[in-house]
Design a protein around this motif. Sequence first.
Motif, PDB file in Angstrom:
ATOM      1  N   THR A   1       0.831  -1.209   0.000  1.00 34.45           N
ATOM      2  CA  THR A   1       0.000   0.000   0.000  1.00 34.45           C
ATOM      3  C   THR A   1       0.862   1.254   0.000  1.00 34.45           C
ATOM      4  O   THR A   1       0.596   2.206  -0.751  1.00 34.45           O
ATOM      5  CB  THR A   1      -0.926  -0.001   1.227  1.00 34.45           C
TER       6      THR A   1
ATOM      7  N   SER B   1      -1.570  -1.412  -4.827  1.00 34.10           N
ATOM      8  CA  SER B   1      -1.757  -0.717  -3.558  1.00 34.10           C
ATOM      9  C   SER B   1      -3.078  -1.118  -2.910  1.00 34.10           C
ATOM     10  O   SER B   1      -3.145  -1.337  -1.689  1.00 34.10           O
ATOM     11  CB  SER B   1      -1.713   0.794  -3.786  1.00 34.10           C
TER      12      SER B   1
ATOM     13  N   VAL C   1      -4.105  -3.391   0.629  1.00 37.40           N
ATOM     14  CA  VAL C   1      -5.140  -3.110   1.632  1.00 37.40           C
ATOM     15  C   VAL C   1      -5.912  -4.382   1.963  1.00 37.40           C
ATOM     16  O   VAL C   1      -6.173  -4.686   3.137  1.00 37.40           O
ATOM     17  CB  VAL C   1      -6.099  -2.016   1.118  1.00 37.40           C
TER      18      VAL C   1
ATOM     19  N   LEU D   1      -6.142   6.802  -2.430  1.00 38.94           N
ATOM     20  CA  LEU D   1      -5.118   5.997  -1.762  1.00 38.94           C
ATOM     21  C   LEU D   1      -4.560   6.660  -0.510  1.00 38.94           C
ATOM     22  O   LEU D   1      -4.002   5.980   0.351  1.00 38.94           O
ATOM     23  CB  LEU D   1      -3.965   5.711  -2.730  1.00 38.94           C
TER      24      LEU D   1
END
Length: 264
Positions: free
Chosen positions: A32, A89, A93, A140
């Motif tokens: 991430t 990314s 998560v 993000l």
Amino acid sequence: MAVQKIIRKKPKAKADPLAKQKIIWTVGHSLTLACGAIYAVFYLFQCLTFYRYRSWKTLFLIARPPINKPKTWLKWLWHLFPQVSYRLSIIGVFLSYGVTSYQNWNALNPSWYDLLSKENFQSILIAFLWLFSRATVFKLIPFMLTSYLHFTVKDKDNEEESSSQNTQLLHVIAYSELIVAGILFLDTLAFKGASGFVLALYLAVYWLRLNFSPYAQVTVLRLVVKLDKKVPPKYESQWKQIKEFLYLRMSESKKKKAKMTTPN
């Protein structure tokens, strides 16, 4: 009489499931942060050089931007790399938050209310929504800040202790989530893809935040209090109801936290 030697194989050491989960958790947060940072660099570069590919007509939504097809496979990979970084990314998560959810509910049989009332599961829902929607760096940022928060307080076993020591960063995360809602609203006004549908789903999840997340409640209440003087008199009653709702949810969160910390 010959003596026979019995050779016994040494039993294989059992793998520690917690160690595996910690590795997956660390890899998830690392993905991430790293892939999110890579995508942010590409996003910033595109913002700084947009004038090369856009005209004033596309800037003010008068005309559609031209479609620039890459001529070589290297340019094709260059255009594809930011999207891959964005997706990786989000996958990070799923890995990190999925491990946390598994550890919390492994020995239990949670109901949908139990799951939806937890910030961790709410974040998984948001990540799932971002995975299939238009990529942007603002989506993000809350996850990247959360990963940074976990890495900086990795010596703390209790998540509540880490939250109390990083209150400012938690409020920054809450503000960034509000900024995402604002950007989705602007995208909806600009008729960008399915932004209206995404905004509706995001607000549904954020409503859960306001009901069950203390830091989101405090952050929104701060904004509401700052705007008190700018509210027209005819809307003061509705504005007061909003504040009462936030105060009520905050008091319920404190009571719930007190019950969890009080020994039986």
